[in-house]
Design a protein around this motif. Structure first.
Motif, short mmCIF file in Angstrom:
data_model
loop_
_atom_site.label_atom_id
_atom_site.label_comp_id
_atom_site.label_asym_id
_atom_site.label_seq_id
_atom_site.Cartn_x
_atom_site.Cartn_y
_atom_site.Cartn_z
N ARG A 155 0.98 -1.26 0.03
CA ARG A 155 -0.05 -0.08 0.03
C ARG A 155 0.91 1.13 0.01
N PRO A 156 0.48 2.44 -0.85
CA PRO A 156 1.41 3.31 -1.06
C PRO A 156 1.47 4.25 0.57
N ASP A 157 2.39 4.92 0.62
CA ASP A 157 2.46 5.77 1.95
C ASP A 157 1.88 6.87 1.77
N PRO A 158 1.05 7.17 2.66
CA PRO A 158 0.06 8.38 2.67
C PRO A 158 0.63 9.66 2.21
N LYS A 159 1.86 9.84 2.63
CA LYS A 159 2.38 11.17 2.34
C LYS A 159 3.03 11.08 0.83
N THR A 160 3.00 10.08 0.18
CA THR A 160 3.44 10.00 -1.20
C THR A 160 2.20 10.40 -1.84
N ILE A 161 1.05 9.94 -1.38
CA ILE A 161 -0.17 9.87 -2.23
C ILE A 161 -0.36 11.59 -1.89
N LEU A 162 -0.26 12.34 -0.98
CA LEU A 162 -0.68 13.51 -0.70
C LEU A 162 0.40 14.36 -1.64
N VAL A 163 1.28 14.02 -1.71
CA VAL A 163 2.40 14.81 -2.37
C VAL A 163 1.99 14.68 -3.99
N LEU A 164 1.82 13.64 -4.40
CA LEU A 164 1.28 13.43 -5.83
C LEU A 164 0.03 14.03 -5.92
N SER A 165 -0.92 14.08 -5.19
CA SER A 165 -2.01 15.03 -5.02
C SER A 165 -1.71 16.67 -5.23
N ILE A 166 -0.87 16.82 -4.53
CA ILE A 166 -0.39 18.33 -4.59
C ILE A 166 0.07 18.56 -6.16
N PHE A 167 0.97 17.56 -6.68
CA PHE A 167 1.69 17.77 -8.04
C PHE A 167 0.47 17.82 -9.07
N LEU A 168 -0.51 16.80 -9.02
CA LEU A 168 -1.63 16.94 -9.89
C LEU A 168 -2.44 18.47 -9.95
N ASP A 169 -2.60 18.72 -8.60
CA ASP A 169 -3.32 20.19 -8.39
C ASP A 169 -2.52 21.19 -8.87
N VAL A 170 -1.21 21.35 -8.65
CA VAL A 170 -0.46 22.24 -9.36
C VAL A 170 -0.31 22.26 -10.88
N LEU A 171 -0.01 21.24 -11.28
CA LEU A 171 -0.13 20.70 -12.68
C LEU A 171 -1.27 21.19 -13.35
N SER A 172 -2.57 20.85 -12.97
CA SER A 172 -3.67 21.33 -13.55
C SER A 172 -3.85 22.93 -13.47
N VAL A 173 -3.69 23.42 -12.44
CA VAL A 173 -3.63 25.05 -12.44
C VAL A 173 -2.64 25.62 -13.33
N SER A 174 -1.83 24.94 -13.56
CA SER A 174 -0.63 25.43 -14.65
C SER A 174 -1.01 25.46 -15.91
N LEU A 175 -1.83 24.41 -16.07
CA LEU A 175 -2.12 24.36 -17.49
C LEU A 175 -3.23 24.98 -18.07
N VAL A 176 -4.14 25.41 -17.07
CA VAL A 176 -5.55 26.04 -17.36
C VAL A 176 -5.28 27.62 -17.03
N VAL A 177 -4.68 28.14 -16.03
CA VAL A 177 -4.74 29.48 -15.86
C VAL A 177 -3.97 30.44 -16.99
#
Length: 138
Positions: A20-42
């Motif tokens: 099972r993935p480490d919860p911190k890893t999942i949260l960091v990947l969530s941050i990456f996904l969030d920032v990536l989506s904002v940087s593509l749309v804004v």
């Protein structure tokens, strides 16, 4: 006696990809996904605004709508998170709202749809708040 499992199965079950993935890893990947989506749309927004002849004070008003709805959304989603959603539910609502808003930006056929997309993302995008709270619990 009972049959023993094949040795390669026990090795496979202990490899990294089966854990099972480490919860911190999942949260960091969530941050990456969030920032990536904002940087593509804004960066697309100013071109979309120019496409619909939005300039001057109207441009400022549309951006202010986002800020205002983010304050309201933060309060409402904070209460909903405490009472019924939980932090994971808040994160899911935030990502779903952002995805809907970004889809509206991509398909916007009018200025009104762009404004609705900014209202939607303002009301629902509380992902960094939820991730920060979740990180402090780990």
């Amino acid at each position: 006696g009972s049959p023993k499992p094949a040795p390669f199965l026990s090795i496979m079950c202990t490899t990294v990809w089966m854990r099972r993935p480490d919860p911190k890893t999942i949260l960091v990947l969530s941050i990456f996904l969030d920032v990536l989506s904002v940087s593509l749309v804004v960066p697309l927004l100013p071109g979309k605004y120019r496409q619909y002849q939005l300039t001057g004070w109207k441009y400022g008003m549309v951006n202010s709508v986002y800020s205002l709805t983010q304050i309201v959304g933060g309060l409402v989603l904070g209460i909903a998170s405490d009472r019924m959603l939980g932090r994971k539910g808040l994160l899911l609502v935030s990502f779903a709202g952002a995805a809907a808003s970004y889809a509206m930006v991509a398909c916007a056929a009018s200025l009104e749809i762009l404004v609705v997309s900014r209202v939607t993302v303002g009301l629902t995008k509380q992902s960094m708040t939820a991730i920060s709270a979740m990180m402090t619990e780990l």
